[in-house]
Design an enzyme around this catalytic site. Sequence first.
Site, PDB file in Angstrom:
ATOM      1  N   HIS A  35       1.002  -1.579  -0.232  1.00  0.00           N
ATOM      2  CA  HIS A  35      -0.021   0.102   0.246  1.00  0.00           C
ATOM      3  C   HIS A  35       0.714   1.052   0.104  1.00  0.00           C
ATOM      4  O   HIS A  35       0.155   2.212  -0.045  1.00  0.00           O
ATOM      5  CB  HIS A  35      -0.814   0.184   1.111  1.00  0.00           C
ATOM      6  CG  HIS A  35      -0.351   0.396   2.292  1.00  0.00           C
ATOM      7  ND1 HIS A  35       0.068  -0.574   3.588  1.00  0.00           N
ATOM      8  CD2 HIS A  35      -0.201   1.347   3.128  1.00  0.00           C
ATOM      9  CE1 HIS A  35       1.112  -0.028   4.139  1.00  0.00           C
ATOM     10  NE2 HIS A  35       0.735   1.572   3.984  1.00  0.00           N
TER      11      HIS A  35
HETATM   12  C1  UD1 Z   1      -2.200   5.229   5.853  1.00  0.00           C
HETATM   13  C2  UD1 Z   1      -0.855   5.636   6.450  1.00  0.00           C
HETATM   14  C3  UD1 Z   1       0.061   5.256   6.543  1.00  0.00           C
HETATM   15  C4  UD1 Z   1      -0.396   3.675   6.923  1.00  0.00           C
HETATM   16  C5  UD1 Z   1      -1.643   3.463   6.621  1.00  0.00           C
HETATM   17  C6  UD1 Z   1      -2.211   2.269   6.709  1.00  0.00           C
HETATM   18  C7  UD1 Z   1      -0.395   8.350   5.601  1.00  0.00           C
HETATM   19  C8  UD1 Z   1       0.310   8.924   5.392  1.00  0.00           C
HETATM   20  N1  UD1 Z   1      -0.189   7.248   5.589  1.00  0.00           N
HETATM   21  O1  UD1 Z   1      -1.392   5.143   4.265  1.00  0.00           O
HETATM   22  O2  UD1 Z   1       1.198   5.125   7.186  1.00  0.00           O
HETATM   23  O3  UD1 Z   1       0.610   2.959   6.990  1.00  0.00           O
HETATM   24  O4  UD1 Z   1      -2.515   4.184   6.085  1.00  0.00           O
HETATM   25  O5  UD1 Z   1      -3.426   1.726   5.789  1.00  0.00           O
HETATM   26  O6  UD1 Z   1      -1.281   9.333   6.602  1.00  0.00           O
HETATM   27  N2  UD1 Z   1      -9.032   4.777   1.456  1.00  0.00           N
HETATM   28  C9  UD1 Z   1     -10.359   3.876   1.493  1.00  0.00           C
HETATM   29  N3  UD1 Z   1     -11.464   3.643   2.460  1.00  0.00           N
HETATM   30  C10 UD1 Z   1     -10.429   4.468   3.680  1.00  0.00           C
HETATM   31  C11 UD1 Z   1      -9.247   4.941   3.392  1.00  0.00           C
HETATM   32  C12 UD1 Z   1      -8.683   5.254   2.542  1.00  0.00           C
HETATM   33  O7  UD1 Z   1     -10.876   3.047   0.228  1.00  0.00           O
HETATM   34  O8  UD1 Z   1     -11.909   3.740   4.868  1.00  0.00           O
HETATM   35  C13 UD1 Z   1      -8.712   4.989   0.335  1.00  0.00           C
HETATM   36  C14 UD1 Z   1      -9.460   6.497   0.242  1.00  0.00           C
HETATM   37  O9  UD1 Z   1      -9.610   7.162  -1.394  1.00  0.00           O
HETATM   38  C15 UD1 Z   1      -7.727   7.524  -0.345  1.00  0.00           C
HETATM   39  C16 UD1 Z   1      -6.097   5.856   0.135  1.00  0.00           C
HETATM   40  O10 UD1 Z   1      -7.327   4.658   0.545  1.00  0.00           O
HETATM   41  O11 UD1 Z   1      -7.353   8.399  -0.943  1.00  0.00           O
HETATM   42  C17 UD1 Z   1      -5.491   6.281   0.518  1.00  0.00           C
HETATM   43  O12 UD1 Z   1      -5.433   6.359   1.802  1.00  0.00           O
HETATM   44  P1  UD1 Z   1      -4.580   7.546   3.417  1.00  0.00           P
HETATM   45  O13 UD1 Z   1      -5.251   7.852   4.192  1.00  0.00           O
HETATM   46  O14 UD1 Z   1      -4.241   8.600   2.204  1.00  0.00           O
HETATM   47  O15 UD1 Z   1      -2.777   6.979   3.254  1.00  0.00           O
HETATM   48  P2  UD1 Z   1      -2.776   5.777   3.027  1.00  0.00           P
HETATM   49  O16 UD1 Z   1      -2.727   5.128   2.003  1.00  0.00           O
HETATM   50  O17 UD1 Z   1      -3.898   4.187   3.948  1.00  0.00           O
END
Ligand code: UD1
Length: 377
Positions: A216
């Site tokens: 991820h």
């Molecule tokens: C975040 C953390 C990372 C952690 C990871 C665990 C930061 C910079 N990164 O990354 O350190 O290891 O979480 O997952 O904070 N999304 C969904 N549903 C959700 C949440 C997110 O669909 O409940 C999608 C969204 O479209 C979003 C993408 O996942 O754009 C990424 O989510 P985001 O919170 O930006 O960061 P992670 O990649 O999850």
Amino acid sequence: MKTARPLCVCTVLGTRPELVKLAPLVPRLDAEPGVRHLVLHTGQHYSYEMDAVFFADLGLRAPDVLLHVGSGSHAEQTAKILTGVERALIEHHVDVLVVLGDTNSTLGGALAAAKLGVRVVHVEAGCRSFVRSMPEEINRVLVDHCAALLCAPNEDAQKQLLAEGVAPADIEVVGSTAIDAARTYAGRSLGRPIVDEVLQSLGQKDGRELLVCTVHRAENTTPEVLPELVAGLGRIAERFPIVWPVHPRTRKVMDQLGLRLSPRIKELPPIGYLDMLALLQAARALCTDSGGLQEEAYAVGTPLLVLRHETEWTYLVKAGCAALCGNRGEALAQTALAHLGQDDNDRMREAARRYAEHARDGDAAERITRALRGRFL
Ligand code: UD1
């Protein structure tokens, strides 16, 4: 320092790993005499499979404050967390803020508190990948340098903090709450149907041939790197089939690029904590770029192949239960396959067992509570 009213401690969480790693600490702070404990959920993760299922699996209590920050660019997400946490800190007269790890929720929470003079406790302090282009690395460094109490998971992290000029008295070596959690929940996860379902769908009888994979990180989900990873994992799957719960960020990029997985790779939506622990315990090895899962694999004695060129958990590599495999197609496949042979796999399993015998694992949450009591009550 003595205060007339109870000390108000606020724990900030927002993403999957924070839910897991703070689950052992929340009930302890709830029960701590002289403390009024609030849990603030930023809402960085919000969907059922990234959030609610973890509350259910971990038996974690409902938060007292819920911000709905959701997804967005780093600036948008962090800005919403900053303003939301600031409002809550003022409204609830918070004295001490607890954050964990390296997410945007960690950074937003810590910055809001530091600017208000609220003391910050950073759990998982001092871990470094030394790659400043990773958003997580920036978050870790900044949060460490606005914390009043730095709870380092091990001596390597402590040394790093000392080298960066942190006062020795502000650092406490406490171990890792990810290991507390995995040890607590591993037994509860045994016998979950997911293991048989996955083996059956891949035409396998034995979990010891199966690999678990997750990807991820931002640097692994670029249009340049993700196809390389998918190709490398496809090559590994020719020998050992893979189950891969795909993170929403990764799914989005796969769709954009039209990437397809080998039929020997079973794709799942993101899965809950207990299902992941069940698969990990059954599997031959874990292939991952996740920080939290690396320690969970070690905690249940499963060999670990890191899909990166570096790791914050250097002690796992030193102990011999983890290997760095990188993220590039054929090179990744060659390195991983070399570690997946029976002799190497047995050796890595034995290394995890031997390291665990001497490690001070399993009571990090208790040590953090004690450190907080000693400093602030
Ligand atoms: C975040 C953390 C990372 C952690 C990871 C665990 C930061 C910079 N990164 O990354 O350190 O290891 O979480 O997952 O904070 N999304 C969904 N549903 C959700 C949440 C997110 O669909 O409940 C999608 C969204 O479209 C979003 C993408 O996942 O754009 C990424 O989510 P985001 O919170 O930006 O960061 P992670 O990649 O999850």
